[in-house]
Design an enzyme around this catalytic site. Structure first.
Site, PDB file in Angstrom:
ATOM      1  N   PRO A  99       0.838  -1.200   0.000  1.00 11.99           N
ATOM      2  CA  PRO A  99       0.000   0.000   0.000  1.00 11.99           C
ATOM      3  C   PRO A  99       0.879   1.259   0.000  1.00 11.99           C
ATOM      4  O   PRO A  99       1.896   1.305   0.699  1.00 11.99           O
ATOM      5  CB  PRO A  99      -0.813  -0.102   1.292  1.00 11.99           C
ATOM      6  CG  PRO A  99      -0.470  -1.389   1.935  1.00 11.99           C
ATOM      7  CD  PRO A  99       0.603  -2.075   1.163  1.00 11.99           C
ATOM      8  N   GLY A 101       2.176   5.065   0.572  1.00  8.39           N
ATOM      9  CA  GLY A 101       2.069   6.101   1.601  1.00  8.39           C
ATOM     10  C   GLY A 101       1.521   5.532   2.888  1.00  8.39           C
ATOM     11  O   GLY A 101       0.667   6.126   3.538  1.00  8.39           O
ATOM     12  N   LEU A 104       4.949   1.196   4.983  1.00  5.21           N
ATOM     13  CA  LEU A 104       5.513  -0.133   4.713  1.00  5.21           C
ATOM     14  C   LEU A 104       6.629  -0.054   3.668  1.00  5.21           C
ATOM     15  O   LEU A 104       7.038  -1.075   3.105  1.00  5.21           O
ATOM     16  CB  LEU A 104       4.407  -1.098   4.255  1.00  5.21           C
ATOM     17  CG  LEU A 104       3.284  -1.336   5.275  1.00  5.21           C
ATOM     18  CD1 LEU A 104       2.215  -2.245   4.697  1.00  5.21           C
ATOM     19  CD2 LEU A 104       3.831  -1.939   6.578  1.00  5.21           C
ATOM     20  N   SER A 107       7.916   3.317  -1.258  1.00  5.11           N
ATOM     21  CA  SER A 107       8.819   4.145  -2.077  1.00  5.11           C
ATOM     22  C   SER A 107      10.179   3.466  -2.207  1.00  5.11           C
ATOM     23  O   SER A 107      10.759   3.423  -3.298  1.00  5.11           O
ATOM     24  CB  SER A 107       8.976   5.544  -1.471  1.00  5.11           C
ATOM     25  OG  SER A 107       9.499   5.482  -0.161  1.00  5.11           O
ATOM     26  N   ALA A 108      10.677   2.901  -1.105  1.00  6.95           N
ATOM     27  CA  ALA A 108      11.993   2.255  -1.160  1.00  6.95           C
ATOM     28  C   ALA A 108      11.941   0.985  -2.003  1.00  6.95           C
ATOM     29  O   ALA A 108      12.856   0.714  -2.801  1.00  6.95           O
ATOM     30  CB  ALA A 108      12.464   1.917   0.256  1.00  6.95           C
ATOM     31  N   ASP A 150      14.918   2.103   4.950  1.00  6.55           N
ATOM     32  CA  ASP A 150      14.002   1.393   4.049  1.00  6.55           C
ATOM     33  C   ASP A 150      14.742   0.819   2.842  1.00  6.55           C
ATOM     34  O   ASP A 150      14.499  -0.321   2.430  1.00  6.55           O
ATOM     35  CB  ASP A 150      12.901   2.338   3.547  1.00  6.55           C
ATOM     36  CG  ASP A 150      11.941   2.739   4.656  1.00  6.55           C
ATOM     37  OD1 ASP A 150      12.279   2.544   5.833  1.00  6.55           O
ATOM     38  OD2 ASP A 150      10.849   3.240   4.336  1.00  6.55           O
TER      39      ASP A 150
HETATM   40  N1  LIG Z   1       3.348   1.312  -7.146  1.00  4.62           N
HETATM   41  C1  LIG Z   1       3.933   2.510  -7.226  1.00  4.62           C
HETATM   42  N2  LIG Z   1       4.091   3.129  -8.423  1.00  4.62           N
HETATM   43  C2  LIG Z   1       4.684   4.338  -8.518  1.00  4.62           C
HETATM   44  N3  LIG Z   1       5.163   5.032  -7.459  1.00  4.62           N
HETATM   45  C3  LIG Z   1       5.029   4.462  -6.239  1.00  4.62           C
HETATM   46  C4  LIG Z   1       4.418   3.178  -6.062  1.00  4.62           C
HETATM   47  N4  LIG Z   1       4.432   2.885  -4.737  1.00  4.62           N
HETATM   48  C5  LIG Z   1       5.019   3.944  -4.134  1.00  4.62           C
HETATM   49  N5  LIG Z   1       5.382   4.888  -5.009  1.00  4.62           N
HETATM   50  C6  LIG Z   1       5.999   6.200  -4.725  1.00  4.62           C
HETATM   51  O1  LIG Z   1       6.232   6.296  -3.334  1.00  4.62           O
HETATM   52  C7  LIG Z   1       5.465   7.390  -2.764  1.00  4.62           C
HETATM   53  C8  LIG Z   1       5.034   7.042  -1.360  1.00  4.62           C
HETATM   54  O2  LIG Z   1       6.196   6.970  -0.555  1.00  4.62           O
HETATM   55  P1  LIG Z   1       6.218   7.432   0.946  1.00  4.62           P
HETATM   56  O3  LIG Z   1       5.532   8.745   1.123  1.00  4.62           O
HETATM   57  O4  LIG Z   1       7.623   7.338   1.399  1.00  4.62           O
HETATM   58  O5  LIG Z   1       5.322   6.338   1.687  1.00  4.62           O
HETATM   59  P2  LIG Z   1       5.675   4.780   1.937  1.00  4.62           P
HETATM   60  O6  LIG Z   1       7.057   4.534   1.467  1.00  4.62           O
HETATM   61  O7  LIG Z   1       5.527   4.650   3.411  1.00  4.62           O
HETATM   62  O8  LIG Z   1       4.610   3.998   1.212  1.00  4.62           O
HETATM   63  C9  LIG Z   1       4.332   7.590  -3.740  1.00  4.62           C
HETATM   64  O9  LIG Z   1       3.784   8.907  -3.663  1.00  4.62           O
HETATM   65  C10 LIG Z   1       5.017   7.321  -5.076  1.00  4.62           C
HETATM   66  O10 LIG Z   1       5.786   8.433  -5.506  1.00  4.62           O
HETATM   67  C1  LIG Z   2       9.967   8.299   9.167  1.00  5.04           C
HETATM   68  C2  LIG Z   2      11.088   7.424   8.617  1.00  5.04           C
HETATM   69  O1  LIG Z   2      11.933   7.057   9.711  1.00  5.04           O
HETATM   70  C3  LIG Z   2      10.540   6.125   8.006  1.00  5.04           C
HETATM   71  C4  LIG Z   2       9.607   6.326   6.847  1.00  5.04           C
HETATM   72  O2  LIG Z   2       9.135   5.084   6.343  1.00  5.04           O
HETATM   73  P1  LIG Z   2       7.946   5.038   5.288  1.00  5.04           P
HETATM   74  O3  LIG Z   2       8.396   5.816   4.087  1.00  5.04           O
HETATM   75  O4  LIG Z   2       6.756   5.698   5.937  1.00  5.04           O
HETATM   76  O5  LIG Z   2       7.723   3.600   4.982  1.00  5.04           O
HETATM   77  C5  LIG Z   2      11.892   8.220   7.601  1.00  5.04           C
HETATM   78  C6  LIG Z   2      13.207   7.590   7.219  1.00  5.04           C
HETATM   79  O6  LIG Z   2      13.738   6.730   7.959  1.00  5.04           O
HETATM   80  O7  LIG Z   2      13.740   7.984   6.176  1.00  5.04           O
HETATM   81 MG   LIG Z   3       8.771   5.720   1.902  1.00  4.02          MG
END
Ligand SMILES: Nc1ncnc2c1ncn2[C@@H]1O[C@H](COP(=O)(O)OP(=O)(O)O)[C@@H](O)[C@H]1O
Ligand SMILES: C[C@@](O)(CCOP(=O)(O)O)CC(=O)O
Ligand SMILES: [Mg+2]
Length: 316
Positions: A99, A101, A104, A107-108, A150
């Site tokens: 999922p 944002g 989990l 983005s990484a 991450d």
């Molecule tokens: N399936 C996907 N396709 C394209 N971009 C993605 C996808 N999943 C995540 N991302 C990128 O990662 C961003 C979310 O990352 P972040 O805010 O760090 O939240 P998290 O890493 O916790 O899910 C999205 O706005 C998008 O830019």
């Molecule tokens: C808040 C933080 O410690 C973790 C962020 O993880 P996520 O993108 O929410 O999965 C930021 C980081 O470590 O870069």
């Molecule tokens: Mg992230």
């Protein structure tokens, strides 16, 4: 076509504080992002997603485009849209179970899977530590601030301690993930915490130190599989995350519902502000805890920790 995948992650302890160099413990989980790369005749970088609706807007894919730019430089390509010396382009197709944002590490996972796919595509043969380093650099450039957690976990898999980037003995823990279904951007949450820290440095620095101490103490109990003490420390960590403003009403509801149903410990994972929480459980309690999270309004799924990092799924 080349297809690579990389895992999402949970934080047992230490998110946010790890951005300021404190200790954190994170673990890969068994949901993954998959990225495919293939050459196309048009001189462009095209994004395809589920349904193959081509989306060329780079602002919608900042992580992917930052990776593509880095490989253009590595492969010494002109600074235009072409992605091979013959003037052809590439299509990038993302399918992710993680999922977005939600804390989990979507983005990484997407970043690391793209790096590996382009590494195979361009034949650059980067070692794992270089893949993790490049991934961290990409998160830094897109988010402004980012720890290496991450991207390191997504590269290597398994249980990891940051900042010393040590892979620890695998932790096979029964975990329920509860999702508030509220998108929360890591970039925004990290910047909110930075402002709070600027306004109240003496207070917030001590909280960051305390979170780092929880990780340092906690790792000893993780290593001997003392789940009830790990859970107790997760609960303390949750209180401190709330105190730095990354909690939410919905997250608290899921956290308390899971504890009431018998979770050994529960806390936000990742940036917070929405997204997911995790509940550490005994096997016998897993489905009871998952149901309690659903009754409290969240999505819930049982997840397994995973030792598998980035990998090539298909190369032909
Ligand atoms: N399936 C996907 N396709 C394209 N971009 C993605 C996808 N999943 C995540 N991302 C990128 O990662 C961003 C979310 O990352 P972040 O805010 O760090 O939240 P998290 O890493 O916790 O899910 C999205 O706005 C998008 O830019
Ligand atoms: C808040 C933080 O410690 C973790 C962020 O993880 P996520 O993108 O929410 O999965 C930021 C980081 O470590 O870069
Ligand atoms: Mg992230």
């Amino acid at each position: 076509m080349i297809t690579c995948s990389a895992p999402g992650k949970i934080f047992l302890f230490g998110e946010h504080a790890v951005v300021y160099g404190k200790t954190a413990i994170a673990c890969a989980i068994d949901i993954r992002a998959q990225v495919s790369v293939e050459e196309i005749l048009v001189p462009a970088v095209q994004m395809k997603g589920p349904g193959n609706n081509v989306d060329l807007n780079p602002r919608k894919h900042p992580y992917i485009y930052t990776v593509v730019d880095k490989f253009r430089k590595l492969a010494d390509l002109p600074d235009d849209n072409t992605s091979s010396k013959s003037g052809k382009g590439i299509a990038i197709d993302i399918h992710s179970e993680i999922p977005v944002g939600s804390g989990l590490g979507s983005s990484a996972a997407v970043t690391i899977a793209t790096i590996k796919a382009l590494d195979v595509f361009y034949g650059t043969d980067l070692p794992l530590d270089e893949i993790a380093r490049m991934g961290h650099q990409v998160e830094l450039e897109v988010q402004g601030m980012a720890s290496p957690t991450d991207t390191f976990v997504s590269t290597y898999g398994g249980l990891v301690r940051i900042p010393d980037r040590k892979k620890l003995d695998f932790f096979d823990a029964p975990i329920v993930v509860g999702n508030t279904r509220k998108f929360a951007s890591t970039r925004k949450l990290v910047s909110n915490v930075a402002s709070l820290k600027e306004r109240h440095p003496q207070v917030i620095n001590q909280i960051m130190d305390a979170i780092g101490t929880i990780s340092e103490v906690g790792v000893n109990f993780v290593c001997v599989n003392d789940l009830s003490t790990v859970g107790e420390l997760m609960n303390i960590n949750q209180g401190l995350l709330d105190s730095i403003g990354v909690g939410s009403y919905e997250l608290s509801e899921l956290v308390y519902a899971s504890r009431k149903a018998g979770a050994l410990g529960s806390k936000i994972t990742g940036a917070g502000g929405g997204g997911c929480m995790i509940a550490l459980c005994e096997h016998k309690n897993l489905s009871r805890v998952a149901h309690s999270i659903k009754r409290a309004g969240g999505d819930a799924f049982i997840c397994r920790t995973s030792n598998a990092g980035v990998r090539v799924e298909k190369d032909k």
